[in-house]
Scaffold this active site. Structure first.
Site, PDB file in Angstrom:
ATOM      1  N   ASP A  22       0.344 -12.121   4.264  1.00 26.67           N
ATOM      2  CA  ASP A  22      -0.786 -12.895   4.779  1.00 26.67           C
ATOM      3  C   ASP A  22      -1.570 -13.385   3.560  1.00 26.67           C
ATOM      4  O   ASP A  22      -1.117 -13.251   2.412  1.00 26.67           O
ATOM      5  CB  ASP A  22      -1.627 -12.084   5.780  1.00 26.67           C
ATOM      6  CG  ASP A  22      -2.489 -11.002   5.118  1.00 26.67           C
ATOM      7  OD1 ASP A  22      -2.357 -10.772   3.889  1.00 26.67           O
ATOM      8  OD2 ASP A  22      -3.296 -10.373   5.829  1.00 26.67           O
ATOM      9  N   HIS A  23      -2.753 -13.947   3.812  1.00 25.25           N
ATOM     10  CA  HIS A  23      -3.545 -14.492   2.697  1.00 25.25           C
ATOM     11  C   HIS A  23      -3.890 -13.416   1.673  1.00 25.25           C
ATOM     12  O   HIS A  23      -3.930 -13.689   0.479  1.00 25.25           O
ATOM     13  CB  HIS A  23      -4.826 -15.153   3.223  1.00 25.25           C
ATOM     14  CG  HIS A  23      -5.628 -14.266   4.126  1.00 25.25           C
ATOM     15  ND1 HIS A  23      -5.214 -13.947   5.410  1.00 25.25           N
ATOM     16  CD2 HIS A  23      -6.789 -13.601   3.929  1.00 25.25           C
ATOM     17  CE1 HIS A  23      -6.107 -13.150   5.959  1.00 25.25           C
ATOM     18  NE2 HIS A  23      -7.070 -12.904   5.083  1.00 25.25           N
ATOM     19  N   CYS A  72       0.192  -7.377   2.758  1.00 30.66           N
ATOM     20  CA  CYS A  72      -1.105  -7.857   3.221  1.00 30.66           C
ATOM     21  C   CYS A  72      -2.151  -7.178   2.341  1.00 30.66           C
ATOM     22  O   CYS A  72      -1.809  -6.624   1.286  1.00 30.66           O
ATOM     23  CB  CYS A  72      -1.321  -7.619   4.720  1.00 30.66           C
ATOM     24  SG  CYS A  72      -1.472  -5.907   5.266  1.00 30.66           S
ATOM     25  N   THR A 119      -4.065  -4.474   2.700  1.00 28.96           N
ATOM     26  CA  THR A 119      -3.859  -3.030   2.604  1.00 28.96           C
ATOM     27  C   THR A 119      -2.391  -2.633   2.733  1.00 28.96           C
ATOM     28  O   THR A 119      -2.032  -1.510   2.380  1.00 28.96           O
ATOM     29  CB  THR A 119      -4.602  -2.318   3.754  1.00 28.96           C
ATOM     30  OG1 THR A 119      -4.092  -2.852   4.995  1.00 28.96           O
ATOM     31  CG2 THR A 119      -6.108  -2.538   3.668  1.00 28.96           C
ATOM     32  N   ILE A 152      -1.249  -2.169   5.574  1.00 26.55           N
ATOM     33  CA  ILE A 152      -1.229  -1.390   6.820  1.00 26.55           C
ATOM     34  C   ILE A 152      -0.909  -2.268   8.034  1.00 26.55           C
ATOM     35  O   ILE A 152       0.020  -1.979   8.788  1.00 26.55           O
ATOM     36  CB  ILE A 152      -2.569  -0.646   7.024  1.00 26.55           C
ATOM     37  CG1 ILE A 152      -2.799   0.365   5.897  1.00 26.55           C
ATOM     38  CG2 ILE A 152      -2.581   0.049   8.377  1.00 26.55           C
ATOM     39  CD1 ILE A 152      -4.202   0.986   5.881  1.00 26.55           C
ATOM     40  N   GLY A 153      -1.669  -3.331   8.207  1.00 25.16           N
ATOM     41  CA  GLY A 153      -1.460  -4.175   9.388  1.00 25.16           C
ATOM     42  C   GLY A 153      -0.055  -4.732   9.451  1.00 25.16           C
ATOM     43  O   GLY A 153       0.591  -4.727  10.510  1.00 25.16           O
ATOM     44  N   HIS A 182      15.569   9.200   1.959  1.00 27.70           N
ATOM     45  CA  HIS A 182      15.418  10.029   3.165  1.00 27.70           C
ATOM     46  C   HIS A 182      15.383   9.216   4.456  1.00 27.70           C
ATOM     47  O   HIS A 182      15.912   9.657   5.478  1.00 27.70           O
ATOM     48  CB  HIS A 182      14.127  10.847   3.095  1.00 27.70           C
ATOM     49  CG  HIS A 182      14.125  11.867   1.999  1.00 27.70           C
ATOM     50  ND1 HIS A 182      13.301  12.973   2.010  1.00 27.70           N
ATOM     51  CD2 HIS A 182      14.840  11.961   0.851  1.00 27.70           C
ATOM     52  CE1 HIS A 182      13.510  13.703   0.917  1.00 27.70           C
ATOM     53  NE2 HIS A 182      14.440  13.098   0.196  1.00 27.70           N
ATOM     54  N   HIS A 232      19.476  13.598   7.046  1.00 31.03           N
ATOM     55  CA  HIS A 232      18.678  12.370   7.076  1.00 31.03           C
ATOM     56  C   HIS A 232      19.240  11.377   8.087  1.00 31.03           C
ATOM     57  O   HIS A 232      18.483  10.709   8.794  1.00 31.03           O
ATOM     58  CB  HIS A 232      18.593  11.760   5.677  1.00 31.03           C
ATOM     59  CG  HIS A 232      17.819  12.613   4.716  1.00 31.03           C
ATOM     60  ND1 HIS A 232      16.588  13.126   5.030  1.00 31.03           N
ATOM     61  CD2 HIS A 232      18.108  13.052   3.460  1.00 31.03           C
ATOM     62  CE1 HIS A 232      16.141  13.850   4.013  1.00 31.03           C
ATOM     63  NE2 HIS A 232      17.052  13.825   3.045  1.00 31.03           N
TER      64      HIS A 232
HETATM   65  C1  RB5 Z   1      -7.077  -9.445   5.875  1.00 25.52           C
HETATM   66  O1  RB5 Z   1      -8.417  -9.555   5.548  1.00 25.52           O
HETATM   67  C2  RB5 Z   1      -6.684  -7.990   5.997  1.00 25.52           C
HETATM   68  O2  RB5 Z   1      -7.220  -7.449   7.161  1.00 25.52           O
HETATM   69  C3  RB5 Z   1      -5.190  -7.855   5.992  1.00 25.52           C
HETATM   70  O3  RB5 Z   1      -4.673  -8.409   4.813  1.00 25.52           O
HETATM   71  C4  RB5 Z   1      -4.627  -6.451   6.039  1.00 25.52           C
HETATM   72  O4  RB5 Z   1      -5.214  -5.627   5.102  1.00 25.52           O
HETATM   73  C5  RB5 Z   1      -4.598  -5.847   7.379  1.00 25.52           C
HETATM   74  O5  RB5 Z   1      -4.115  -4.718   7.582  1.00 25.52           O
END
Ligand code: RB5
Length: 142
Positions: free
Chosen positions: A7-8, A64, A66, A68-69, A97, A133
């Site tokens: 993403d950005h 992205c 983090t 995470i998303g 693993h 595994h």
């Molecule tokens: C974008 O601002 C941010 O939410 C995205 O890049 C990411 O970290 C989401 O998990």
């Protein structure tokens, strides 16, 4: 073929990773996004994950802010094992693993130098093929 997407928040790091893959002579397919303009990470994470799940690409790298998303998104696609890694130990272990087929990175978490080392570790580490595994991975899907 490596699927790559961001993403950005991950756009600048994706550019550095693509340049690194080119230097290594590794082929990739870029599933977006294509600028720093704000976008929705699920669109891009899903596109790359579907490319890996379909067999069009063998591995994926998704980025992205983090990590995470975009990793949560990719892991919703059947057959995807996306590992969010912030260190080389985890990148090595998840290949050995979990036979992880996608690497997720947080561009606001790791610097470029570490991110490239994590990418190399992930791409260069084979699955252990250990029976325990294999059994555990089958249990994830089943
Ligand atoms: C974008 O601002 C941010 O939410 C995205 O890049 C990411 O970290 C989401 O998990």
């Amino acid at each position: 073929m490596i699927a790559i997407a961001c993403d950005h928040g991950g756009f600048q790091l994706k550019k550095a990773i693509m340049a690194h893959l080119e230097k290594r002579g590794l082929e990739y397919k870029d599933y977006g996004c294509y600028s720093d303009a704000s976008v929705d990470y699920p669109v891009y994470g899903k596109a790359a994950a579907q490319a890996v799940a379909s067999g069009e690409c063998q591995r994926g790298i998704i980025i992205c802010g983090t990590g995470i998303g975009i990793s949560i998104t990719a892991n919703k696609v059947p057959g995807i094992r996306a590992a969010l890694c912030g260190d080389c130990f985890s990148a090595q272990a998840t290949r050995e693993h979990n036979d992880a087929n996608m690497l997720a990175l947080g561009a606001r978490v790791v610097g470029e130098g570490l991110a490239l080392k994590i990418v190399d570790t992930f791409l260069d580490t084979p699955f252990s093929n250990d029976e325990r595994h294999i059994r555990r991975i089958a249990m994830i899907e089943g």
